[in-house]
Design an enzyme around this catalytic site. Sequence first.
Site, PDB file in Angstrom:
ATOM      1  N   HIS A 100       3.085 -26.359  12.238  1.00  0.00           N
ATOM      2  CA  HIS A 100       4.408 -27.238  12.896  1.00  0.00           C
ATOM      3  C   HIS A 100       4.011 -28.463  13.177  1.00  0.00           C
ATOM      4  O   HIS A 100       4.641 -28.791  12.991  1.00  0.00           O
ATOM      5  CB  HIS A 100       4.844 -25.783  13.451  1.00  0.00           C
ATOM      6  CG  HIS A 100       4.850 -24.883  12.539  1.00  0.00           C
ATOM      7  ND1 HIS A 100       4.929 -24.714  11.748  1.00  0.00           N
ATOM      8  CD2 HIS A 100       5.576 -23.527  13.165  1.00  0.00           C
ATOM      9  CE1 HIS A 100       5.238 -23.440  11.248  1.00  0.00           C
ATOM     10  NE2 HIS A 100       5.425 -22.573  12.447  1.00  0.00           N
ATOM     11  N   GLU A 154       9.736 -20.702  22.781  1.00  0.00           N
ATOM     12  CA  GLU A 154      10.329 -20.052  22.486  1.00  0.00           C
ATOM     13  C   GLU A 154       9.957 -18.943  23.655  1.00  0.00           C
ATOM     14  O   GLU A 154       9.552 -18.665  24.394  1.00  0.00           O
ATOM     15  CB  GLU A 154       9.215 -19.357  21.087  1.00  0.00           C
ATOM     16  CG  GLU A 154       8.875 -19.534  20.373  1.00  0.00           C
ATOM     17  CD  GLU A 154       8.436 -19.494  19.319  1.00  0.00           C
ATOM     18  OE1 GLU A 154       8.853 -18.225  18.222  1.00  0.00           O
ATOM     19  OE2 GLU A 154       7.497 -18.754  19.379  1.00  0.00           O
ATOM     20  N   HIS A 156       6.695 -23.633   7.266  1.00  0.00           N
ATOM     21  CA  HIS A 156       8.548 -23.116   6.932  1.00  0.00           C
ATOM     22  C   HIS A 156       9.021 -24.546   7.600  1.00  0.00           C
ATOM     23  O   HIS A 156       9.913 -24.987   7.260  1.00  0.00           O
ATOM     24  CB  HIS A 156       9.157 -21.349   7.605  1.00  0.00           C
ATOM     25  CG  HIS A 156       8.818 -21.626   8.801  1.00  0.00           C
ATOM     26  ND1 HIS A 156       7.628 -21.529  10.024  1.00  0.00           N
ATOM     27  CD2 HIS A 156       9.636 -21.488   9.646  1.00  0.00           C
ATOM     28  CE1 HIS A 156       8.330 -20.938  10.708  1.00  0.00           C
ATOM     29  NE2 HIS A 156       9.582 -21.244  10.372  1.00  0.00           N
ATOM     30  N   LYS A 162       4.667 -19.656  23.913  1.00  0.00           N
ATOM     31  CA  LYS A 162       6.111 -18.463  24.034  1.00  0.00           C
ATOM     32  C   LYS A 162       6.231 -18.298  25.647  1.00  0.00           C
ATOM     33  O   LYS A 162       5.843 -18.507  26.637  1.00  0.00           O
ATOM     34  CB  LYS A 162       5.462 -16.943  23.732  1.00  0.00           C
ATOM     35  CG  LYS A 162       4.314 -17.162  22.111  1.00  0.00           C
ATOM     36  CD  LYS A 162       5.188 -16.477  21.134  1.00  0.00           C
ATOM     37  CE  LYS A 162       4.622 -17.057  19.858  1.00  0.00           C
ATOM     38  NZ  LYS A 162       5.401 -17.185  18.847  1.00  0.00           N
ATOM     39  N   LYS A 208      12.829 -26.813   7.318  1.00  0.00           N
ATOM     40  CA  LYS A 208      14.255 -26.718   8.092  1.00  0.00           C
ATOM     41  C   LYS A 208      14.791 -27.726   7.423  1.00  0.00           C
ATOM     42  O   LYS A 208      14.458 -29.711   7.528  1.00  0.00           O
ATOM     43  CB  LYS A 208      13.544 -27.045   9.200  1.00  0.00           C
ATOM     44  CG  LYS A 208      13.572 -25.531   9.705  1.00  0.00           C
ATOM     45  CD  LYS A 208      12.978 -25.442  11.535  1.00  0.00           C
ATOM     46  CE  LYS A 208      11.976 -24.353  11.501  1.00  0.00           C
ATOM     47  NZ  LYS A 208      12.769 -23.098  12.170  1.00  0.00           N
ATOM     48  N   ASP A 257      -1.704 -21.211  16.090  1.00  0.00           N
ATOM     49  CA  ASP A 257      -0.378 -20.597  15.278  1.00  0.00           C
ATOM     50  C   ASP A 257       0.822 -21.828  15.180  1.00  0.00           C
ATOM     51  O   ASP A 257       1.741 -21.437  14.123  1.00  0.00           O
ATOM     52  CB  ASP A 257      -0.038 -19.222  16.646  1.00  0.00           C
ATOM     53  CG  ASP A 257       1.460 -19.055  15.835  1.00  0.00           C
ATOM     54  OD1 ASP A 257       1.236 -18.793  14.347  1.00  0.00           O
ATOM     55  OD2 ASP A 257       2.476 -18.378  16.707  1.00  0.00           O
ATOM     56  N   LYS A 306       0.736 -19.795   6.151  1.00  0.00           N
ATOM     57  CA  LYS A 306      -0.197 -20.126   6.956  1.00  0.00           C
ATOM     58  C   LYS A 306      -0.886 -18.905   7.519  1.00  0.00           C
ATOM     59  O   LYS A 306       0.126 -17.695   8.160  1.00  0.00           O
ATOM     60  CB  LYS A 306       0.427 -21.062   7.942  1.00  0.00           C
ATOM     61  CG  LYS A 306       1.854 -20.726   8.684  1.00  0.00           C
ATOM     62  CD  LYS A 306       2.328 -21.959  10.189  1.00  0.00           C
ATOM     63  CE  LYS A 306       1.499 -21.175  11.073  1.00  0.00           C
ATOM     64  NZ  LYS A 306       2.546 -19.964  11.888  1.00  0.00           N
ATOM     65  N   ARG A 326       0.594  -1.167   0.010  1.00  0.00           N
ATOM     66  CA  ARG A 326       0.176   0.604  -0.229  1.00  0.00           C
ATOM     67  C   ARG A 326       0.697   1.167   0.343  1.00  0.00           C
ATOM     68  O   ARG A 326       0.679   2.752  -0.315  1.00  0.00           O
ATOM     69  CB  ARG A 326      -0.808   0.228   1.208  1.00  0.00           C
ATOM     70  CG  ARG A 326      -2.719   0.694   0.979  1.00  0.00           C
ATOM     71  CD  ARG A 326      -2.487   0.500   2.412  1.00  0.00           C
ATOM     72  NE  ARG A 326      -2.943  -1.007   2.325  1.00  0.00           N
ATOM     73  CZ  ARG A 326      -3.424  -0.870   3.755  1.00  0.00           C
ATOM     74  NH1 ARG A 326      -3.873  -0.664   4.236  1.00  0.00           N
ATOM     75  NH2 ARG A 326      -3.971  -2.910   3.478  1.00  0.00           N
TER      76      ARG A 326
HETATM   77  C1  BG6 Z   1       5.654 -18.585  13.033  1.00  0.00           C
HETATM   78  C2  BG6 Z   1       4.998 -18.386  13.663  1.00  0.00           C
HETATM   79  O1  BG6 Z   1       4.869 -19.964  12.081  1.00  0.00           O
HETATM   80  O2  BG6 Z   1       6.695 -19.424  14.082  1.00  0.00           O
HETATM   81  C3  BG6 Z   1       5.414 -17.468  15.294  1.00  0.00           C
HETATM   82  O3  BG6 Z   1       3.732 -17.385  13.548  1.00  0.00           O
HETATM   83  C4  BG6 Z   1       6.622 -18.515  15.470  1.00  0.00           C
HETATM   84  O4  BG6 Z   1       4.289 -17.479  16.194  1.00  0.00           O
HETATM   85  C5  BG6 Z   1       7.979 -18.909  14.096  1.00  0.00           C
HETATM   86  O5  BG6 Z   1       7.221 -17.251  16.212  1.00  0.00           O
HETATM   87  C6  BG6 Z   1       8.890 -19.677  15.257  1.00  0.00           C
HETATM   88  O6  BG6 Z   1       9.581 -20.321  13.863  1.00  0.00           O
HETATM   89  P1  BG6 Z   1      10.600 -20.841  14.173  1.00  0.00           P
HETATM   90  O7  BG6 Z   1      12.001 -21.136  12.219  1.00  0.00           O
HETATM   91  O8  BG6 Z   1      11.852 -18.823  14.497  1.00  0.00           O
HETATM   92  O9  BG6 Z   1      10.938 -21.426  14.598  1.00  0.00           O
END
Ligand code: BG6
Length: 510
Positions: A264, A240, A202, A362, A206, A259, A172, A60
């Site tokens: 994942h 995390e 993602h 988290k 890895k 999330d 996602k 934007r």
């Molecule tokens: C994302 C989540 O998919 O993965 C985030 O939305 C999270 O909340 C992140 O922090 C963590 O990714 P990675 O690769 O740092 O473990």
Amino acid sequence: MTNPLRSPGDRRLPRVPDPCALVVFGVTGDLAKKKLIPAVYDLANRGLLPAGFVLLGFARRDWAHGEFEELAKEAARKGARTEFRESTWQRLSDSIKFLSGSFDDDAAFDSLAAMLSDLHASHGTQGNAAFYLSIPPAAFPTVLKQMQRTGMADSHPGGDSDAGWRRVVVEKPFGHDLPSSRELNDLVDDVFTPQDVFRIDHYLGKETVQNLLALRFANTLFEPIWNSHHVDSVQITMAEDVGIGSRAGFYEETGAARDVLQNHLLQLLALTAMEEPVGFDAESLRTEKRKVLGALKPPKDLALHAVRGQYDQGWLAGERVQAYRAEEGVAPDSRTETFAAVRLEVETRRWAGVPFYLRTGKRLPRRVTEIAVVFHKAPHLPFSKTDTEELGANQLVVRVQPDEGVTLRFGSKVPGTTMEVRDVAMDFQYGEAFTEASPEAYERLLLDVLLGDASLFPRNEEVEQSWRVIDPIEQFWAEGGEPELYRAGEWGPRGADAMLARDGRTWRRP
Ligand code: BG6
């Protein structure tokens, strides 16, 4: 799975994609800055981008081209895995374009369609284009409809038209429950053909996650014991230390289960539990993962087998951190969970009766992702009880991040005159075993999109099966009660420990 990222000693030829444009919607967002632009730079630096390549940012902001180029350069400098080289940047910067517009702006999308045609002639993109939706899910319908209206989603590979192949990458979360993910899927399928849709998780990009396949299917050592006869339980942890940062808007709507758990962690579970695929092509891999996810049932007793928590204030790395409810943009009475743990079972002959414990959170003590396969204890120990006090269960731990590797834990005789047995660890560390550096997950996955290789992208059926597991948990939580508070810097709420204690087990302290 052929890894096209060539390393110094690798004699295989790297695969370079067809000439193409990569259009990133939401290019000024966090994901684009932290992951996508650095990944494009790394690909360029490794010589893995085709000669006719264009990165086209759409957002934007009313930016001139130079401003976007500056942002992209800064992002590449900060986030790239490979060394930042001015010469690579100069080459890449000639291929960077920016288009300003909002998603409901017909004129902007008409310009984008025209630009894609022009790039064919000016930059030799051959009409090929991948569209990356790095935008809030609520904006998906508008953008997809714009693409449909302008015809820019229609691929004509090899045809005379300006359009070559057209692919779309969807970030996602894919919906927020089963009905909404179906709706989203119908919408995407209405605009793109299913093989041109790439859903990104993602974690599958890895290196350590892909190594699960090598570990299980390239060796003879582990597969014979990879079943309920030998495995007591499996623990998958994604912890995390960070809080939600500036993502309150997204997180308040999402929470830990949607999330991370839905995507994942269930993907990690699928790779851990699946049968050997007949090949590593997209179809074979997805078929096996789908069977596992189909055999997963939501917890039978949700009150006992699903735990949610929310971080309270506390201390992390010597610093005082605030409670989730005090974060900017979070409602003071928010019930969003920042921690989720579940006990699941895979109802197959191989895994009957083996609990899979999954947890994510988290503001836990540190950032760590691991898969721990815990084996049964020896049925008989011909030692005195005091000699085996420090002997635990044998464990194989796949350390996904940050200390990438694999650990095998087993008992060993303590040197001395007694027969005391104590747990020891045998370690494989990526950093020590290989000189080759791992590509960042997004680099690997972006390259796969451009190559049209969908092996590492979940298929829609997997997404729907995952929601079937998560939906009843979310509904149960929505019906009442509050998430249990846990102090920031601790390993989640007490309820998570109690869930394992009822089964006579404890969480690993990674
Ligand atoms: C994302 C989540 O998919 O993965 C985030 O939305 C999270 O909340 C992140 O922090 C963590 O990714 P990675 O690769 O740092 O473990």
